[in-house]
Design a protein around this motif. Structure first.
Motif, PDB file in Angstrom:
ATOM      1  N   VAL A 142       0.834  -1.216   0.000  1.00 15.83           N
ATOM      2  CA  VAL A 142       0.000   0.000   0.000  1.00 15.83           C
ATOM      3  C   VAL A 142       0.862   1.257   0.000  1.00 15.83           C
ATOM      4  N   CYS A 143       2.071   1.166   0.549  1.00 12.80           N
ATOM      5  CA  CYS A 143       2.963   2.331   0.574  1.00 12.80           C
ATOM      6  C   CYS A 143       3.226   2.875  -0.819  1.00 12.80           C
ATOM      7  N   GLN A 144       3.031   2.031  -1.836  1.00  9.78           N
ATOM      8  CA  GLN A 144       3.299   2.452  -3.211  1.00  9.78           C
ATOM      9  C   GLN A 144       2.279   3.461  -3.736  1.00  9.78           C
ATOM     10  N   ILE A 145       1.307   3.811  -2.920  1.00  8.50           N
ATOM     11  CA  ILE A 145       0.417   4.916  -3.268  1.00  8.50           C
ATOM     12  C   ILE A 145       1.237   6.159  -3.597  1.00  8.50           C
ATOM     13  N   ASN A 146       2.321   6.372  -2.838  1.00 12.90           N
ATOM     14  CA  ASN A 146       3.075   7.608  -3.086  1.00 12.90           C
ATOM     15  C   ASN A 146       4.586   7.467  -3.070  1.00 12.90           C
ATOM     16  N   THR A 147       5.126   6.255  -2.831  1.00 13.86           N
ATOM     17  CA  THR A 147       6.581   6.122  -2.862  1.00 13.86           C
ATOM     18  C   THR A 147       6.953   4.659  -3.055  1.00 13.86           C
ATOM     19  N   SER A 148       8.221   4.429  -3.333  1.00 11.44           N
ATOM     20  CA  SER A 148       8.696   3.053  -3.472  1.00 11.44           C
ATOM     21  C   SER A 148       9.073   2.491  -2.105  1.00 11.44           C
ATOM     22  N   TYR A 149       9.164   1.179  -2.050  1.00 13.39           N
ATOM     23  CA  TYR A 149       9.569   0.508  -0.810  1.00 13.39           C
ATOM     24  C   TYR A 149      10.929   1.017  -0.346  1.00 13.39           C
ATOM     25  N   ASN A 150      11.866   1.118  -1.259  1.00 12.29           N
ATOM     26  CA  ASN A 150      13.215   1.541  -0.899  1.00 12.29           C
ATOM     27  C   ASN A 150      13.230   2.990  -0.408  1.00 12.29           C
ATOM     28  N   ASN A 151      12.534   3.868  -1.107  1.00 12.36           N
ATOM     29  CA  ASN A 151      12.503   5.274  -0.694  1.00 12.36           C
ATOM     30  C   ASN A 151      11.888   5.447   0.683  1.00 12.36           C
ATOM     31  N   LEU A 152      10.866   4.661   0.981  1.00 14.73           N
ATOM     32  CA  LEU A 152      10.211   4.761   2.288  1.00 14.73           C
ATOM     33  C   LEU A 152      11.204   4.506   3.414  1.00 14.73           C
ATOM     34  N   TRP A 153      11.997   3.440   3.267  1.00 14.96           N
ATOM     35  CA  TRP A 153      12.955   3.121   4.330  1.00 14.96           C
ATOM     36  C   TRP A 153      14.061   4.169   4.421  1.00 14.96           C
ATOM     37  N   HIS A 154      14.444   4.745   3.301  1.00 10.63           N
ATOM     38  CA  HIS A 154      15.413   5.839   3.365  1.00 10.63           C
ATOM     39  C   HIS A 154      14.819   7.063   4.061  1.00 10.63           C
ATOM     40  N   ASN A 155      13.544   7.310   3.833  1.00  9.87           N
ATOM     41  CA  ASN A 155      12.873   8.414   4.529  1.00  9.87           C
ATOM     42  C   ASN A 155      12.847   8.173   6.035  1.00  9.87           C
ATOM     43  N   TYR A 156      12.599   6.930   6.432  1.00 11.04           N
ATOM     44  CA  TYR A 156      12.614   6.600   7.859  1.00 11.04           C
ATOM     45  C   TYR A 156      13.998   6.851   8.456  1.00 11.04           C
ATOM     46  N   LYS A 157      15.002   6.405   7.751  1.00 13.22           N
ATOM     47  CA  LYS A 157      16.360   6.560   8.259  1.00 13.22           C
ATOM     48  C   LYS A 157      16.716   8.028   8.434  1.00 13.22           C
ATOM     49  N   ALA A 158      16.206   8.855   7.523  1.00 14.98           N
ATOM     50  CA  ALA A 158      16.539  10.279   7.535  1.00 14.98           C
ATOM     51  C   ALA A 158      15.972  11.009   8.752  1.00 14.98           C
ATOM     52  N   ILE A 159      14.907  10.484   9.351  1.00 10.75           N
ATOM     53  CA  ILE A 159      14.315  11.191  10.496  1.00 10.75           C
ATOM     54  C   ILE A 159      14.926  10.760  11.823  1.00 10.75           C
ATOM     55  N   CYS A 160      15.868   9.835  11.793  1.00  9.99           N
ATOM     56  CA  CYS A 160      16.518   9.372  13.024  1.00  9.99           C
ATOM     57  C   CYS A 160      17.733  10.239  13.327  1.00  9.99           C
ATOM     58  N   SER A 161      17.854  10.652  14.568  1.00  5.15           N
ATOM     59  CA  SER A 161      18.947  11.547  14.950  1.00  5.15           C
ATOM     60  C   SER A 161      20.221  10.799  15.320  1.00  5.15           C
ATOM     61  N   SER A 162      20.161   9.468  15.367  1.00  7.92           N
ATOM     62  CA  SER A 162      21.372   8.691  15.660  1.00  7.92           C
ATOM     63  C   SER A 162      21.241   7.305  15.052  1.00  7.92           C
ATOM     64  N   ASN A 163      22.381   6.644  14.851  1.00  7.06           N
ATOM     65  CA  ASN A 163      22.373   5.281  14.322  1.00  7.06           C
ATOM     66  C   ASN A 163      21.709   4.315  15.285  1.00  7.06           C
ATOM     67  N   LYS A 164      21.848   4.576  16.593  1.00  2.59           N
ATOM     68  CA  LYS A 164      21.237   3.697  17.593  1.00  2.59           C
ATOM     69  C   LYS A 164      19.713   3.745  17.495  1.00  2.59           C
ATOM     70  N   ILE A 165      19.166   4.950  17.353  1.00  5.29           N
ATOM     71  CA  ILE A 165      17.711   5.074  17.219  1.00  5.29           C
ATOM     72  C   ILE A 165      17.251   4.362  15.950  1.00  5.29           C
ATOM     73  N   TRP A 166      17.962   4.583  14.856  1.00  5.19           N
ATOM     74  CA  TRP A 166      17.615   3.922  13.604  1.00  5.19           C
ATOM     75  C   TRP A 166      17.616   2.404  13.762  1.00  5.19           C
ATOM     76  N   HIS A 167      18.656   1.861  14.366  1.00  2.00           N
ATOM     77  CA  HIS A 167      18.771   0.411  14.503  1.00  2.00           C
ATOM     78  C   HIS A 167      17.642  -0.152  15.370  1.00  2.00           C
ATOM     79  N   ASN A 168      17.304   0.555  16.439  1.00  2.00           N
ATOM     80  CA  ASN A 168      16.220   0.089  17.308  1.00  2.00           C
ATOM     81  C   ASN A 168      14.882   0.098  16.569  1.00  2.00           C
ATOM     82  N   LEU A 169      14.584   1.173  15.866  1.00  2.00           N
ATOM     83  CA  LEU A 169      13.264   1.331  15.246  1.00  2.00           C
ATOM     84  C   LEU A 169      13.114   0.543  13.950  1.00  2.00           C
TER      85      LEU A 169
END
Length: 279
Positions: free
Chosen positions: A241-268
């Motif tokens: 369903v995410c493909q309504i407005n983005t690709s699977y790969n882009n979505l995960w890159h967007n998630y990574k971009a909102i994390c302020s640290s690698n630890k937060i990214w790895h946990n989430l």
């Protein structure tokens, strides 16, 4: 920095064999890119579609056969045989307790880890039914999750879910799609209430279905993070369903971009999903 992810909210579709009446019935959703969403995608294709390492996933019931949902689990066993996965199946949460237990026994499967019954909008009132509490007790006793998909800004329902969480501290409740924020002030009040219960976690996902700006989505993330912390939040795709407005790969890159640290990214993106679903 780890690029390994576990995606805790994926739907694979088998339109040739499954029913999916919500998708291919008389009134399919009026989504952009619906034809793309309906295309069959294998686990191998999904793995190859991203430059992150998809190390496992949680398949969320997609209506393959709601009269006999074990059929979806059996199909997944063959479809996902090369990728670690757990599955959330369907059972009507407000059905009579005997019926719910009977249906749960029919779902016996090594990959089953929980139940979802969508209770958005007017369907939310079903969570107020006395049978729902009885059936949540059954889920707690059998160590199965309840995947709760409802509008957090519905304060009556949110208070009821918080009550269930307090009464059943061994029941793991996981809120789908960030609680479907729309009215952000009311939604924030609900998040504050639900976050007080350690047995409630939340997925940050589903924003392709919501009418929020990028700035509002970022504000939602920050608010959830400030209340649930980095141990009870999971990034999830809601693919396809995410493909309504983005690709699977882009979505995960967007998630990574909102994390302020690698630890937060790895946990989430990995650790929390591995903890909650034991993938």
């Amino acid at each position: 920095m780890s690029l390994k992810i576990i995606d805790p909210h994926v739907h694979f579709l088998n339109l040739a064999e499954g029913q999916y009446s919500w998708l291919q019935g008389a009134n399919p959703p009026a989504w952009p890119n619906l034809d793309k969403i309906k295309q069959p995608v294998s686990a191998e294709q999904l793995v190859k579609s991203t430059d992150f390492e998809l190390a496992g996933l949680v398949h969320i019931e997609a209506g393959f056969d709601n009269t006999s949902p074990i059929n979806e689990l059996n199909w997944l066993s063959s479809h996902l045989k090369n990728l670690p996965f757990k599955a959330i199946s369907y059972n009507q949460i407000d059905s009579p307790a005997d019926q719910f237990t009977h249906c749960l026994k029919a779902l016996a499967h090594s990959n089953l880890c929980g139940i979802r019954d969508i209770t958005e909008g007017s369907d939310a009132k079903r969570l107020l039914d006395a049978n729902s509490f009885k059936n949540l007790i059954t889920l707690s006793n059998t160590q199965l999750h309840f995947e709760a998909q409802f509008d957090i800004e519905n304060s009556e329902i949110t208070k009821q879910v918080a009550y269930y969480a307090k009464q059943l501290p061994q029941l793991q409740i996981i809120i789908n799609h960030a609680g479907l924020p729309s009215n952000l002030n009311t939604w924030q009040q609900g998040v504050e209430l639900l976050a007080q219960h350690d047995n409630i976690a939340i997925k940050f996902s589903g924003f392709e279905l919501l009418k929020l700006t990028c700035e509002q989505q970022a504000a939602c993330f920050n608010f959830i993070f400030n209340h649930f912390g980095q141990q009870r939040i999971m990034f999830a795709s809601n693919f396809p369903v995410c493909q309504i407005n983005t690709s699977y790969n882009n979505l995960w890159h967007n998630y990574k971009a909102i994390c302020s640290s690698n630890k937060i990214w790895h946990n989430l993106s990995y650790t929390n999903a591995k903890h909650y679903y034991q993938v």
